[in-house]
Design an enzyme around this catalytic site. Structure first.
Site, PDB file in Angstrom:
ATOM      1  CG  HIS A  55       3.676  18.115  -0.769  1.00 34.55           C
ATOM      2  ND1 HIS A  55       4.879  18.769  -0.708  1.00 34.55           N
ATOM      3  CD2 HIS A  55       3.452  17.890  -2.088  1.00 34.55           C
ATOM      4  CE1 HIS A  55       5.360  18.941  -1.932  1.00 34.55           C
ATOM      5  NE2 HIS A  55       4.506  18.407  -2.790  1.00 34.55           N
ATOM      6  CG  HIS A  57       1.068  19.302  -6.666  1.00 37.56           C
ATOM      7  ND1 HIS A  57       1.817  20.410  -6.986  1.00 37.56           N
ATOM      8  CD2 HIS A  57       1.850  18.527  -5.874  1.00 37.56           C
ATOM      9  CE1 HIS A  57       3.013  20.301  -6.420  1.00 37.56           C
ATOM     10  NE2 HIS A  57       3.058  19.163  -5.737  1.00 37.56           N
ATOM     11  CD  GLN A 148       5.794  21.806 -11.275  1.00 36.60           C
ATOM     12  OE1 GLN A 148       4.828  21.338 -10.706  1.00 36.60           O
ATOM     13  NE2 GLN A 148       7.030  21.354 -11.077  1.00 36.60           N
ATOM     14  CG  HIS A 206       7.869  21.144  -4.571  1.00 34.27           C
ATOM     15  ND1 HIS A 206       6.825  21.899  -4.119  1.00 34.27           N
ATOM     16  CD2 HIS A 206       7.319  20.014  -5.111  1.00 34.27           C
ATOM     17  CE1 HIS A 206       5.695  21.268  -4.372  1.00 34.27           C
ATOM     18  NE2 HIS A 206       5.960  20.120  -4.983  1.00 34.27           N
ATOM     19  CD  GLU A 209      10.090  16.128  -6.331  1.00 34.30           C
ATOM     20  OE1 GLU A 209       9.727  17.304  -6.495  1.00 34.30           O
ATOM     21  OE2 GLU A 209       9.339  15.155  -6.516  1.00 34.30           O
ATOM     22  CG  ASP A 305       3.960  15.089  -4.433  1.00 42.51           C
ATOM     23  OD1 ASP A 305       3.453  16.182  -4.740  1.00 42.51           O
ATOM     24  OD2 ASP A 305       5.109  14.779  -4.761  1.00 42.51           O
ATOM     25  CD1 TRP A 311       5.795  15.376 -11.906  1.00 41.63           C
ATOM     26  CD2 TRP A 311       3.750  16.234 -11.715  1.00 41.63           C
ATOM     27  NE1 TRP A 311       5.836  16.678 -12.335  1.00 41.63           N
ATOM     28  CE2 TRP A 311       4.602  17.229 -12.222  1.00 41.63           C
ATOM     29  CE3 TRP A 311       2.404  16.554 -11.508  1.00 41.63           C
ATOM     30  CZ2 TRP A 311       4.158  18.514 -12.533  1.00 41.63           C
ATOM     31  CZ3 TRP A 311       1.965  17.819 -11.812  1.00 41.63           C
ATOM     32  CH2 TRP A 311       2.843  18.795 -12.328  1.00 41.63           C
TER      33      TRP A 311
HETATM   34 FE   FE2 Z   1       4.778  18.257  -4.917  1.00 46.73          FE
END
Ligand code: FE2
Length: 389
Positions: A55, A57, A148, A206, A209, A305, A311
């Site tokens: 996982h 991005h 997203q 996802h 979360e 991640d 993020w």
């Molecule tokens: Fe993610």
């Protein structure tokens, strides 16, 4: 590739000698092997399969400094990303993805599953195109079509998400907790399964979360997995709401996760930073219940991640880092728990790739050699392994 001889090395439970020639495992012997001319020799230590990253991005990787997350929340991360996304170019996405993949490989990770925001079909196409070049570098790349900003929140998003999957993604993504209502979240889960069935691909959400103890998408993912016979092809990432469920409901859902064969991927680096932001004190850790999932026989993976993205700016692409964070946050510090975390990186983390590569005679020599034998010491010191790819 030159030849390698690993003498007295631990492979699984056994001490062996292992020879690599022409990129293949030429010999595994219980007895010491005589060195050949020009062979690079390593003594002792441990050999494992390469690590897998379930996982990340890549479309957003290495962009964090361009849009720092001031509030630290998931919502600001998404807002900052949506501005950056509009400026993406093929060259930019490609260069950052390759740089990040090489960071992974330099730390022993040779399989990477990336989510890509379907809000940029340019990014989706660029990363799908990159799979061949990654493979030539010894890295297997999978691409998840990740909406997203949801698929039902605004017109056009569903069409873009469907178009992304049609470009050739390996899995359909979703973000049900971000849809407008609980019903639309559940609807988005079913739509993702429908789309995966249509294209014969996997599913990777996802999922929940959030710190909301009322988030109820994970159980829907599990039920759909069971009803549609998708066991082994479904990942639910994050699942941080499970942390905050009332215990009786958590027990029910965890049992369902185990029964369904859904893999829960914990992302402890991001989630300890992003979750708990609406708390005063006590402040929750925002990590899914790994110990209870394990106890129930559920599949767990560990994801990084974010590698320096909007993020979370501190990612290193070293899978030992989320493992290290997980054992702290989850209080998984017994010897057995730490060993399990270490071996998850070269074991259960490969689920989406059909399981870890077998290290047997004749197999391609994609492997890691650790100078230290002890998984706990490796987690403590987080050394860089010798990586054959
Ligand atoms: Fe993610």
């Amino acid at each position: 590739m030159s030849g390698y001889l690993f003498q007295g090395v631990t492979l699984g439970e056994n001490e062996v000698s292992l020879r690599v020639q022409d990129g293949r495992i030429a010999r595994i012997s219980a007895a010491p092997l005589d060195p050949l001319p020009g062979e690079q020799i390593h003594q002792g230590g441990r050999i494992t399969a390469p690590f897998a990253e379930p996982h990340v991005h890549l479309d957003a990787a290495l962009l964090g400094a361009r849009a720092p997350n001031k509030s630290g929340t998931l919502r600001e991360g998404i807002a900052n990303w949506s501005r950056l996304r509009a400026e993406l170019t093929v060259e930019d996405v490609r260069a950052r993805a390759l740089e990040t993949l090489e960071m992974y490989a330099s730390h022993g990770t040779l399989r990477v599953r990336t989510h890509v925001d379907t809000g940029s079909l340019l990014a989706v196409e660029t990363l799908i195109d990159l799979k061949t070049e990654a493979l030539e570098r010894g890295i297997e790349l999978q691409v998840v079509a990740f909406p997203q900003e949801g698929i039902l929140r605004a017109p056009g998003r569903q069409a873009q998400w469907e178009a992304a999957v049609a470009l050739g993604c390996d899995a359909v993504g979703g973000i049900p907790h971000f849809e407008r209502t609980a019903e639309e979240g559940w609807q988005s889960v079913r739509m993702a399964f429908d789309l995966a069935e249509k294209h014969g691909v996997m599913v990777d959400f996802h999922c929940d979360e959030s710190d909301d103890p009322g988030a109820r998408n994970l159980e829907v993912v599990c039920a759909e997995t069971l009803d549609r016979g998708f066991a082994g092809r479904v990942v639910a990432g994050h699942c941080t709401a499970l942390h905050s469920y009332p215990n009786p409901h958590a027990a029910k859902v965890i049992e369902l996760v185990a029964e369904s064969g859904v893999q829960v991927v914990a992302n402890p680096l991001d989630n300890v930073v992003l979750q708990g932001r609406y708390d005063s004190y006590p402040r929750r850790r925002g990590l899914t219940r790994v110990d209870e999932l394990w106890a129930a026989g559920a599949l767990v993976g560990i994801g990084h991640d974010s590698v320096q993205d909007p993020w979370y700016r501190l990612g290193t692409a070293d899978m030992l880092d989320p493992a290290y964070m997980l054992l702290h946050l989850g209080q998984l510090t017994s010897d057995a728990e730490m060993r399990r975390i270490f071996f998850c990186l070269s074991g259960d983390n490969h689920l989406a790739f059909g399981g870890p590569p077998e290290l047997v005679e004749g197999a391609r020599a994609q492997l890691l050699w650790w100078e230290d034998l002890d998984p706990v010491e490796i987690l403590r010191a987080r050394p860089v392994p010798l990586t054959l790819r």
